[in-house]
Write a protein that holds these residues in place. Structure first.
Motif, PDB file in Angstrom:
ATOM      1  N   TRP A  53     -15.535   2.872  -1.910  1.00 10.52           N
ATOM      2  CA  TRP A  53     -14.327   2.282  -1.343  1.00 10.52           C
ATOM      3  C   TRP A  53     -13.172   3.285  -1.326  1.00 10.52           C
ATOM      4  O   TRP A  53     -12.259   3.171  -0.520  1.00 10.52           O
ATOM      5  CB  TRP A  53     -13.932   1.039  -2.126  1.00 10.52           C
ATOM      6  N   ARG A  72     -15.242   3.033   6.691  1.00 14.72           N
ATOM      7  CA  ARG A  72     -14.418   1.923   6.194  1.00 14.72           C
ATOM      8  C   ARG A  72     -12.979   2.135   6.614  1.00 14.72           C
ATOM      9  O   ARG A  72     -12.542   3.243   6.900  1.00 14.72           O
ATOM     10  CB  ARG A  72     -14.498   1.851   4.672  1.00 14.72           C
ATOM     11  N   ASN A  74      -9.652   1.019   4.741  1.00 12.45           N
ATOM     12  CA  ASN A  74      -9.147   0.363   3.532  1.00 12.45           C
ATOM     13  C   ASN A  74      -7.986  -0.579   3.844  1.00 12.45           C
ATOM     14  O   ASN A  74      -7.874  -1.652   3.242  1.00 12.45           O
ATOM     15  CB  ASN A  74      -8.715   1.413   2.510  1.00 12.45           C
ATOM     16  N   LYS A  77      -9.459  -3.599   5.003  1.00 12.20           N
ATOM     17  CA  LYS A  77     -10.481  -4.096   4.080  1.00 12.20           C
ATOM     18  C   LYS A  77     -11.771  -4.394   4.843  1.00 12.20           C
ATOM     19  O   LYS A  77     -12.401  -5.447   4.661  1.00 12.20           O
ATOM     20  CB  LYS A  77      -9.991  -5.332   3.336  1.00 12.20           C
TER      21      LYS A  77
END
Length: 120
Positions: A53, A72, A74, A77
């Motif tokens: 993450w 991803r 962040n 999310k």
């Protein structure tokens, strides 16, 4: 608890592309690693790819290396799986998963899955 919702599945022709998304909600601060798994009819669930993450570490199954890319966002999310050069053997239900520790410790949270069908 962490909730995960996948989207983006569908039908794609062999050689085509598809992007899956996984939106995380709830106590997302618990997430260390996220990953994608898949399960074809009559087969066991198998690992596809994983990403931390925070940081740059990623991991891929040999069967998808060079074709799939995990990423991803962040701020949103959200985790993604870009599927390129799709093959009929990629047909499966794809699941998003999240782990509070690293991948080797196992995944704690799972989404409901999204169907991907690759036609020949």
């Amino acid at each position: 608890q962490v909730q995960l919702v996948e989207s983006g599945g569908g039908l794609v022709q062999a050689g085509g592309s598809l992007r899956l998304s996984c939106a995380a909600s709830g106590r997302t601060t618990r997430i260390n690693t996220m990953g994608w798994f898949r399960q074809a009819p009559g087969a066991e669930r198998e690992f596809v790819a994983a990403i931390v993450w925070s940081g740059v570490w990623t991991n891929y199954a040999d069967s998808v290396k060079g074709r799939f890319t995990i990423s991803r966002d962040n701020a949103k999310k959200t985790m993604y799986l870009q599927m390129n050069s799709a093959k009929p053997e990629d047909t499966a239900v794809y699941y998003c998963a999240a782990a509070e520790s690293g991948q080797s410790s196992g995944f704690d949270y799972w989404g409901q899955g999204t169907q991907v069908t690759v036609s020949s």
